[in-house]
Design an enzyme around this catalytic site. Structure first.
Site, PDB file in Angstrom:
ATOM      1  N   MET B   1       0.702  -1.231  -0.084  1.00 53.56           N
ATOM      2  CA  MET B   1       0.407  -0.371   0.343  1.00 53.56           C
ATOM      3  C   MET B   1       0.540   1.230   0.295  1.00 53.56           C
ATOM      4  O   MET B   1       1.910   1.159  -0.707  1.00 53.56           O
ATOM      5  CB  MET B   1      -0.940  -0.065   1.026  1.00 53.56           C
ATOM      6  CG  MET B   1      -1.468  -1.534   1.103  1.00 53.56           C
ATOM      7  SD  MET B   1      -2.960  -0.917  -0.009  1.00 53.56           S
ATOM      8  CE  MET B   1      -2.898  -3.193  -0.453  1.00 53.56           C
ATOM      9  N   THR B   2       0.257   2.360   0.000  1.00 48.48           N
ATOM     10  CA  THR B   2       0.559   3.323   0.167  1.00 48.48           C
ATOM     11  C   THR B   2       1.506   3.975  -1.392  1.00 48.48           C
ATOM     12  O   THR B   2       1.461   3.664  -2.284  1.00 48.48           O
ATOM     13  CB  THR B   2       2.747   3.604   0.662  1.00 48.48           C
ATOM     14  OG1 THR B   2       2.178   3.358   1.694  1.00 48.48           O
ATOM     15  CG2 THR B   2       3.216   4.259   0.760  1.00 48.48           C
TER      16      THR B   2
END
Lengths: 225, 196
Positions: B1-2
């Protein structure tokens, strides 16, 4: 000296508080060949007298390349000097692996001084060798002397080995911060010749600010002598 | 994620990131700091396992100040990245990898730099780089808008836009944008010189 009194126990401090073993190690250094280093902002030069040997024996190497930007020389027991040189070379390569950069001269010297210091706090023989380390790093041309006690000095003129006092005296009188490379070589030659007097060979190593490389000098040696 | 982004400009280095921390399909935090300050001249953007990444950055922060005290001048950006990558590489080789990617941005005596390193220990110098689940989207913005001669202000805008674009379509990124600009202390040398 007091060794009889001390009996079989290992001892560290003498009655006056001197580290006896370390003092003896320093004496061993004073028996070594005359070795010196002179530094200006542009150059650092290392010079060491090569002890005359028998005709068929090559004299031992005295100026050591540590890394491309760094060199060293030493006086004392040659086996001990070589051990310290190996330690310096190892430290330089470890620094390359850890940081992907050339080791700075202070760190190289301090790691060696810390290594030597270990031999002053246990009942072992301190190494009978001092070294002079010269190199180039982002802070400029730098030179250090490291002694068997683990003490290190930063400076512009060092002499170790036989007659180092007289040798250092010659350097101090002849030194100026603007000396050229040729002048440094002749000052170093003069400082060593004061002590040795004979026609013994001298080995030189130079690091210069312009190319940031440490190199052993062979060619100019002939012209100076 | 991110989504994290690192951009180099002639005036300094820029990092930007989103603020979402995911726990599977759940948003674990909406105010995560993914850009960690190491000191006044260097910061690291992290993606992946937060604990792994923070542990490494903290260790490197300590090592950086120790080395600065020891030798009298600070670590370069490249040296700092190498410190992170060494540990990451050892982790991979001992089957306990650090599940993280790092964008290291900073300035040193040679000018601004952006480096990226990951759990394999590979290091590369980049003009611009993105990492995390939103990076393919961020790269679209970066590839079409990055210019080597950008000012620091323009790099900040590009960093913001890249993360903004990623947040629009990547479910792993969102909840706001952080931007850090590290101005260069020296006149930047040629961009080409940084690529050697």
């Amino acid at each position: 000296m007091e060794s009889q009194q001390a009996g079989r126990m290992p001892y560290f401090y003498g009655p006056e508080g001197a580290l006896v073993q370390v003092d003896f190690a320093l004496e061993a250094v004073n028996r070594g060949s005359t070795t010196l280093g002179i530094r200006t902002d542009e150059y650092a030069i290392l010079a060491s007298q090569l002890k005359p040997t028998r005709p068929l024996i090559d004299p031992a190497e005295k100026i050591y390349q540590i890394d491309e930007h760094l060199g060293a020389t030493g006086a004392g027991y040659i086996g001990d000097v070589l051990k310290l040189i190996q330690e310096l070379r190892l430290g330089a390569q470890k620094h390359r692996l850890t940081f992907d950069s050339l080791v700075d001269i202070k760190t190289a010297s301090e790691e060696l001084s810390s290594y030597l210091h270990q031999y002053t706090i246990y009942a072992v023989r301190p190494l009978g060798a001092s070294v002079i380390i010269a190199g180039s790093d982002p802070l400029g041309i730098q030179m250090y002397q490291v002694d068997p006690s683990g003490t290190y000095f930063k400076g512009s003129g060092f002499a170790i080995g036989a007659g180092s006092e007289r040798s250092l005296d010659v350097i101090q009188r002849g030194y100026s911060p603007g000396l050229s490379l040729d002048e440094l070589v002749s000052l170093a030659t003069k400082a060593i010749k004061t002590v040795t007097q004979d026609e013994s060979q001298i080995e030189f190593g130079v690091v210069s600010k312009t190319n940031r490389k440490f190199e052993k000098l062979t060619a100019p040696l002939q012209t100076v002598r | 994620m991110t989504t994290i982004v690192g951009i180099m400009s002639k005036e300094g280095a820029v990092l930007s990131s989103d603020k979402r921390a995911s726990k599977g399909f759940f948003i674990g935090s909406k105010i995560t700091q993914k850009i960690l300050k190491v000191d006044d001249t260097l910061a690291v953007a992290i993606a992946g396992q937060v604990s792994d990444a923070e542990y490494l950055v903290n260790a490197v922060r300590a090592e950086r100040s120790l080395v600065t005290l020891q030798r009298g001048y600070p670590l370069t950006v490249k040296e700092t990245t190498k410190l992170i990558s060494n540990v990451a590489y050892q982790g991979m080789k001992s089957y306990q990898p650090y599940f993280a990617e790092f964008i290291v941005a900073g300035v040193d005596a040679l000018g601004p730099h952006v480096y990226v390193t990951d759990m394999s220990g590979a290091v590369s110098a980049e003009d611009f780089v993105s990492s995390g689940s939103g990076s393919p989207i961020a790269y679209g913005v970066l590839e079409s808008n990055y210019k080597p001669e950008m000012t620091l202000e323009q790099a900040k805008v590009l960093g913001t836009n890249a993360v903004q674009a990623a947040m629009e379509r990547d479910p792993g990124s969102g909840n706001g944008i952080d931007v850090v600009a590290i101005p260069s202390l020296v006149i930047a040398p040629e961009v080409q010189q940084r690529r050697n």
